[in-house]
Write a protein that holds these residues in place. Structure first.
Motif, mmCIF file in Angstrom:
data_model
loop_
_atom_site.group_PDB
_atom_site.id
_atom_site.type_symbol
_atom_site.label_atom_id
_atom_site.label_comp_id
_atom_site.label_asym_id
_atom_site.label_seq_id
_atom_site.Cartn_x
_atom_site.Cartn_y
_atom_site.Cartn_z
ATOM 1 N N UNK A 150 0.825 -1.212 0.000
ATOM 2 C CA UNK A 150 0.000 0.000 0.000
ATOM 3 C C UNK A 150 0.860 1.263 0.000
ATOM 4 N N UNK A 151 2.136 1.110 0.312
ATOM 5 C CA UNK A 151 3.049 2.243 0.245
ATOM 6 C C UNK A 151 3.435 2.486 -1.205
ATOM 7 N N UNK A 152 3.356 3.734 -1.677
ATOM 8 C CA UNK A 152 3.715 4.008 -3.075
ATOM 9 C C UNK A 152 5.204 3.804 -3.364
ATOM 10 N N UNK A 153 6.012 3.760 -2.327
ATOM 11 C CA UNK A 153 7.456 3.599 -2.513
ATOM 12 C C UNK A 153 7.868 2.144 -2.733
ATOM 13 N N UNK A 154 6.948 1.211 -2.505
ATOM 14 C CA UNK A 154 7.270 -0.214 -2.598
ATOM 15 C C UNK A 154 6.716 -0.772 -3.903
ATOM 16 N N UNK A 155 7.609 -1.358 -4.696
ATOM 17 C CA UNK A 155 7.162 -1.959 -5.946
ATOM 18 C C UNK A 155 7.134 -3.483 -5.847
ATOM 19 N N UNK A 156 8.132 -4.070 -5.227
ATOM 20 C CA UNK A 156 8.145 -5.520 -5.041
ATOM 21 C C UNK A 156 8.682 -5.832 -3.644
ATOM 22 N N UNK A 157 8.277 -6.989 -3.127
ATOM 23 C CA UNK A 157 8.652 -7.372 -1.772
ATOM 24 C C UNK A 157 9.310 -8.743 -1.817
ATOM 25 N N UNK A 158 10.514 -8.799 -1.328
ATOM 26 C CA UNK A 158 11.256 -10.041 -1.218
ATOM 27 C C UNK A 158 10.589 -10.907 -0.149
ATOM 28 N N UNK A 159 10.522 -12.215 -0.358
ATOM 29 C CA UNK A 159 9.883 -13.123 0.593
ATOM 30 C C UNK A 159 10.577 -13.074 1.952
ATOM 31 N N UNK A 175 12.182 -10.508 3.266
ATOM 32 C CA UNK A 175 11.825 -9.244 3.906
ATOM 33 C C UNK A 175 10.419 -9.317 4.484
ATOM 34 N N UNK A 176 9.542 -9.995 3.782
ATOM 35 C CA UNK A 176 8.171 -10.162 4.247
ATOM 36 C C UNK A 176 8.123 -10.959 5.548
ATOM 37 N N UNK A 177 8.853 -12.053 5.600
ATOM 38 C CA UNK A 177 8.884 -12.894 6.799
ATOM 39 C C UNK A 177 9.532 -12.146 7.955
ATOM 40 N N UNK A 178 10.598 -11.423 7.686
ATOM 41 C CA UNK A 178 11.258 -10.659 8.749
ATOM 42 C C UNK A 178 10.360 -9.547 9.281
ATOM 43 N N UNK A 179 9.636 -8.902 8.405
ATOM 44 C CA UNK A 179 8.698 -7.859 8.839
ATOM 45 C C UNK A 179 7.595 -8.462 9.707
ATOM 46 N N UNK A 180 7.091 -9.613 9.303
ATOM 47 C CA UNK A 180 6.049 -10.291 10.084
ATOM 48 C C UNK A 180 6.573 -10.688 11.460
ATOM 49 N N UNK A 181 7.774 -11.217 11.494
ATOM 50 C CA UNK A 181 8.361 -11.644 12.774
ATOM 51 C C UNK A 181 8.620 -10.435 13.669
ATOM 52 N N UNK A 182 9.143 -9.353 13.103
ATOM 53 C CA UNK A 182 9.388 -8.148 13.885
ATOM 54 C C UNK A 182 8.076 -7.575 14.433
ATOM 55 N N UNK A 183 7.024 -7.640 13.629
ATOM 56 C CA UNK A 183 5.708 -7.162 14.075
ATOM 57 C C UNK A 183 5.199 -8.012 15.231
ATOM 58 N N UNK A 184 5.334 -9.318 15.122
ATOM 59 C CA UNK A 184 4.903 -10.201 16.207
ATOM 60 C C UNK A 184 5.669 -9.920 17.490
ATOM 61 N N UNK A 185 6.978 -9.732 17.377
ATOM 62 C CA UNK A 185 7.792 -9.452 18.565
ATOM 63 C C UNK A 185 7.433 -8.109 19.184
ATOM 64 N N UNK A 186 7.142 -7.120 18.343
ATOM 65 C CA UNK A 186 6.747 -5.816 18.860
ATOM 66 C C UNK A 186 5.411 -5.897 19.595
ATOM 67 N N UNK A 187 4.451 -6.590 19.004
ATOM 68 C CA UNK A 187 3.138 -6.733 19.643
ATOM 69 C C UNK A 187 3.282 -7.494 20.965
ATOM 70 N N UNK A 188 4.135 -8.495 20.988
ATOM 71 C CA UNK A 188 4.372 -9.253 22.217
ATOM 72 C C UNK A 188 4.996 -8.345 23.282
ATOM 73 N N UNK A 189 5.957 -7.516 22.891
ATOM 74 C CA UNK A 189 6.592 -6.581 23.826
ATOM 75 C C UNK A 189 5.575 -5.585 24.379
ATOM 76 N N UNK A 190 4.763 -5.022 23.500
ATOM 77 C CA UNK A 190 3.745 -4.061 23.922
ATOM 78 C C UNK A 190 2.764 -4.706 24.890
ATOM 79 N N UNK A 191 2.311 -5.895 24.571
ATOM 80 C CA UNK A 191 1.349 -6.596 25.427
ATOM 81 C C UNK A 191 1.965 -6.942 26.780
ATOM 82 N N UNK A 192 3.206 -7.394 26.774
ATOM 83 C CA UNK A 192 3.872 -7.759 28.035
ATOM 84 C C UNK A 192 4.060 -6.546 28.934
ATOM 85 N N UNK A 193 4.547 -5.447 28.353
ATOM 86 C CA UNK A 193 4.738 -4.217 29.140
ATOM 87 C C UNK A 193 3.399 -3.707 29.675
ATOM 88 N N UNK A 194 2.394 -3.735 28.848
ATOM 89 C CA UNK A 194 1.076 -3.247 29.254
ATOM 90 C C UNK A 194 0.481 -4.117 30.352
#
Length: 130
Positions: free
Chosen positions: A30-39, A41-60
């Protein structure tokens, strides 16, 4: 703890991430700057998102009021975003909820203050002209 981070797909095989990669791909594209996504990079972004959500939930959860009920509430997330310096960027996304009556009272007070300021400005102009 590691078992919670590893999901299972429809065949029962272990997956590295639990979030749906197709949805993450749509969000990234959805970002206009992104034309293609390496698999990878996609997996790493997903994993980083999961870890961030876990950190936020744990702290909260640790700092929240839902500990006694063994529950994590929206107000716990909002308080953590507001109080934690590293999560301050979420304060606009997770604002503290207020009652409509309190909001209306705040609006009324703000209008009264603005009217007082306008009255003061008008009296200052009248003194200058006189």
């Amino acid at each position: 703890m590691a078992d919670a981070a590893v999901g299972k797909d429809k065949c029962g095989e272990q997956r590295l991430v639990s979030l749906p990669l197709s949805r993450i791909r749509v969000i990234m594209k959805s970002s206009p700057e992104v034309s293609s996504i390496n698999q990878e990079a996609l997996v790493l972004t997903a994993k980083a998102t999961e870890l961030f959500v876990q950190y936020l939930a744990t702290c909260s959860y640790r700092h929240g009021s839902g500990k006694a009920k063994k529950a994590l509430t929206y107000s716990d997330l909002a308080s953590t975003a507001e109080d934690s310096e590293s999560l301050q960027f979420l304060a606009d996304i997770l604002p503290k909820k207020i009652l409509a009556s309190k909001y209306l009272k705040m609006l009324k007070e703000k209008r009264e203050e603005e009217e007082e300021e306008n009255d003061d400005d008008e009296s200052d102009i009248g003194e200058v002209l006189a």
